[in-house]
Design an enzyme around this catalytic site. Structure first.
Site, mmCIF file in Angstrom:
data_model
loop_
_atom_site.group_PDB
_atom_site.id
_atom_site.type_symbol
_atom_site.label_atom_id
_atom_site.label_comp_id
_atom_site.label_asym_id
_atom_site.label_seq_id
_atom_site.Cartn_x
_atom_site.Cartn_y
_atom_site.Cartn_z
ATOM 1 N N GLU A 13 0.734 -1.110 -0.094
ATOM 2 C CA GLU A 13 0.059 -0.026 -0.125
ATOM 3 C C GLU A 13 0.855 1.245 -0.032
ATOM 4 O OE1 GLU A 13 -1.927 0.267 3.754
ATOM 5 O OE2 GLU A 13 -2.938 2.159 3.209
ATOM 6 N N ASP A 20 -1.019 -1.045 5.658
ATOM 7 C CA ASP A 20 -0.783 -0.234 7.171
ATOM 8 C C ASP A 20 -1.871 -1.315 8.199
ATOM 9 O OD1 ASP A 20 0.832 1.340 6.028
ATOM 10 O OD2 ASP A 20 -0.476 3.008 5.866
ATOM 11 N N ASP A 32 -8.053 1.922 7.456
ATOM 12 C CA ASP A 32 -7.827 2.091 6.085
ATOM 13 C C ASP A 32 -7.164 0.748 5.324
ATOM 14 O OD1 ASP A 32 -9.182 4.271 5.830
ATOM 15 O OD2 ASP A 32 -7.709 5.552 5.708
#
Ligand code: 0RA
Length: 712
Positions: free
Chosen positions: A474, A547, A551
């Site tokens: 990401e 992460d 999100d």
């Protein structure tokens, strides 16, 4: 439909919970089971049924037991289908007797000139006698079930039939299929009514006598020596009665359970139209009115009810002679063909299909459709392994032509509904075409080999896929760290920016146009959707590294959805993993440690405390309890030099740290993703991608936590 006291059933039931009467001239089979010479013919006739009950009623388990009720009820439903009966009552008595009453014409009782036997007796005692005596048109009982009342009689220790016909009440009783007396006249209806006998207890057991001008009442007790259980499930029976009532408009069916003194009534003025309406209530119906038509053509009665709803699912239920044809058949084929043709004709006439090459496909017309196709056929042919598919070839044409005409007329006469249906079909068609175009350009057959690997991909040197890993990372900055920190010999890195798109069907095209997704598919080498080929997978470990926050969990979930929906073998093959980055870096003096969750943090604090001489009982503190960890942290910090560095994102780690904590096979923990239960998974994904945002968010948060607990 309602639950109520037994009072609603009216005068047919004088009282509930009546006790068996004193022994009368006819003894119950429980006491006497002797066979004499006169039994033999009957026993021979019904013997096969008792020898192999499963052949006739499927099983001797609960399903076979309930089959008996269905059999008797179906005989009454046939009378309703013939147009002579509009009321059926089903009673479960306290001692597992069942009574079925109808107000049809009554089973014929006239004597056969040669055999001198009453038609009633033949129907009740001769296997397959139904066909000869019973020429009542469309028969439910001639279909899948349809073994006949004699089978029920053979498998019951006691049966009593009462018939009201020609101003008289007739009766006959049986034990294990054997008549206990010739069909006899109980009296004229007039006289019995005058005497106040009708509706009063009669026979071996104290049930009210039939109280109709015309009708049939059958009471039976299933043989305990044959069935695994003789206790009926009200739920099972109610479900069947409800379905029958839906399929037979204007037929009222009352159910009464003496065991708990409850009753239910089913009556649907609109028949299958009411059914469709009910099915759509929760789905958000499109338009107020349900389309319905009924037509008789060449001895076939055809009924169709349909209504679209706001969702995407297809629910087309089909019945032939009230039997649920789960596997469809000629009636469904005819229906589908007509639906597609009619909507295409309408759209073409109204010039709606400018952008839709080739017009609507069948699948476009069934998105968000609830429909019931019900047909009555004189001689249904049921095919297939489960006999749940209608075979009759002529049915297709009949359904196709009659339904097409009726539906075309409906569209003309209901412009508002027609517009809404068209709009819905158009969106489905556009989505289908767009998805196809995207598929064709992105992953044209053979294109993958020729297509150069995406520039963003930092590939590995190893060429044996079983040794290779692809990290999907990401964000570009974390991607950068991963590229520097990796072991380039076998680890490839593909950074993915931002959130990839929702993968619901309608947006498949958008998703495939998405640069990130395109890169991902090309990098993996497998193709996509129908073209997916697991053998071409370039890395046997696909590792999602996001992460450790909500999100990140969201992105991971979207990726999982993408894979699950379109590359399922990747999931089931165990190629999919989640990387697990640490949450904290803890320091105490010279000691440095990566901590991956709160339980580890707690342990670290405890270790520090015990070094400092303080003794703490480990059991007192729950695993990973955030509050306790906080308290502990305060305590430790005030006394010793402990620091925790929180890692919110992968980007906060330098390449070496990322390698040490999350990528080095010697230290890292990978969570393998498994689809143990595909159905559950599908539900989950549907919910995640559904319209409602709140439960989705909640789920992702919960799931993010759960996922941390799966270990490889
Ligand atoms: C055969 C012929 C006729 C009626 C029935 C059978 C009949 C059977 C059952 C079973 C349960 N309820 C029933 N009601 C009727 C028609 C005889 C006539 O023409 O009147």
């Amino acid at each position: 439909m309602h639950k109520s006291s037994n009072k609603r059933l009216g005068s047919y039931f004088v009282a509930s919970g009546l006790k068996p009467r004193e022994k009368t001239k006819v003894m119950d089979n429980n006491q006497s089971n002797t066979y004499n010479a006169s039994n033999i013919t009957v026993l021979e006739g019904l013997e096969p049924v008792r020898k192999r009950p499963g052949m006739y009623i499927g099983s001797t388990g609960p399903s076979g037991l309930h089959h008996l009720v269905r059999e008797i009820v179906d005989n009454s439903v046939d009378e309703a289908l013939a147009g002579f009966c509009n009321k059926i009552q089903v009673i479960i008595h306290k001692d597992n007797l069942v009574t079925v009453i109808d107000n049809g014409r009554g089973i014929p009782v006239d004597k056969h000139p040669k055999t001198k036997k009453s038609a009633l007796e033949v129907i009740m005692t001769v296997l397959h006698a139904g066909g000869k005596f019973d020429k009542r048109g469309y028969k439910v009982s001639g279909g899948l079930h349809g073994v006949g009342a004699s089978v029920v009689n053979a498998l019951s220790t006691y049966t009593r039939v009462e018939v009201a016909r020609d101003g008289q009440i007739y009766s006959q009783e049986y034990k294990v299929g054997k008549p206990q007396y010739d069909v006899r006249v109980e009296g004229t209806i007039e006289a019995l009514r005058f005497k106040g006998v009708l509706g009063k207890p009669t026979g071996d057991y104290a049930f009210p006598m039939l109280n109709y001008e015309n009708g049939t009442k059958t009471t039976f007790r299933a043989d305990e020596s044959i069935f695994e259980t003789t206790i009926y499930s009200a739920e099972t029976i109610l479900q069947q009665l409800r379905e029958i009532a839906f399929l037979t408009k204007k037929l009222s069916i009352d159910f009464y359970d003496e065991r708990d003194d409850t009753s239910r009534s089913f009556y649907f003025e609109g028949g299958i139209a009411s059914y469709v309406k009910q099915l759509n209530i929760r789905k958000g119906p499109l338009g107020a009115e349900v389309f319905y038509f009924e037509k008789e053509i060449a001895n076939h009665v055809i009924e169709v009810a349909l209504q679209y709803h706001k969702g995407f699912g297809e629910a087309v239920y089909s019945f032939a002679n009230n039997i649920n044809t789960v596997d469809g058949g000629s009636h469904v084929t005819g229906f589908r063909a007509a639906l597609t043709r009619t909507l295409n004709d309408y759209g073409t006439a109204k010039n709606i299909f400018k952008d839709i090459a080739g017009g609507l496909q069948g699948e476009d017309t069934r998105e968000g459709l609830t429909a019931i196709v019900s047909i009555k056929v004189p001689e249904p042919q049921f095919e297939g392994q489960t006999k749940a598919k209608l075979g009759n070839p002529d049915v297709r044409g009949h359904v196709e032509s009659t339904f097409a005409d009726a539906f075309a007329m409906y569209l003309e006469e209901h412009p508002a509904e027609a517009r809404a249906i068209m709009a819905k079909n158009l969106i489905a068609a556009q989505a289908r075409l767009a998805a196809k175009a995207a598929r064709d350009t992105v992953i044209r057959k053979g294109a993958l080999e020729g297509m150069t690997l995406p520039g963003k991909l930092a590939d590995c040197q190893e060429r044996d896929p079983s040794k290779c890993e692809l990290y999907i990372v990401e964000g570009d900055s974390a991607g950068g760290s991963a590229k520097q920190g990796r072991d380039r010999h076998f680890q490839a890195i593909l950074p993915i920016r931002g959130k990839i798109l929702n993968v619901e069907k309608a947006q498949l095209d958008k998703m495939l146009r998405n640069e990130e997704v395109k890169n991902l598919i090309i990098a993996m080498g497998t193709g996509f959707g129908e073209d997916f080929n697991l053998e071409k997978l370039r890395y046997h470990r696909i590792i999602i590294m996001t992460d450790a926050d909500v999100d990140g969990a969201h992105i991971a979930t979207l990726l999982l959805t993408l894979f699950y929906r379109n590359m399922e073998p990747l999931v089931t093959g165990g190629h999919l993993y989640l990387a697990k980055p640490p949450l904290y870096k803890a320091k105490h003096g010279k000691t440095e440690k990566w901590l991956y969750n709160d339980a580890e943090k707690r342990q670290f604090l405890l270790d520090v405390l015990s070094k400092g001489g303080e003794k703490i009982k480990v059991e007192e503190i729950a695993d990973g309890d955030a509050e306790v960890v906080e308290e502990l942290e305060e305590k430790v910090k005030s006394s010793s030099k402990v620091t925790f560095q929180r890692y919110k994102g992968l980007g906060e780690m330098n390449p070496i740290q990322l390698w040490d904590t999350t990528m080095n096979p010697k230290n890292r923990t990978l969570l393998q993703i498994k689809v143990e239960d595909a159905i559950l998974a599908d539900e989950v994904f549907t919910m995640l991608m559904g319209d409602e945002v709140a439960p989705r968010k909640q789920f992702i948060q919960r799931r993010a936590k759960e996922v941390q607990n799966i270990d490889v």
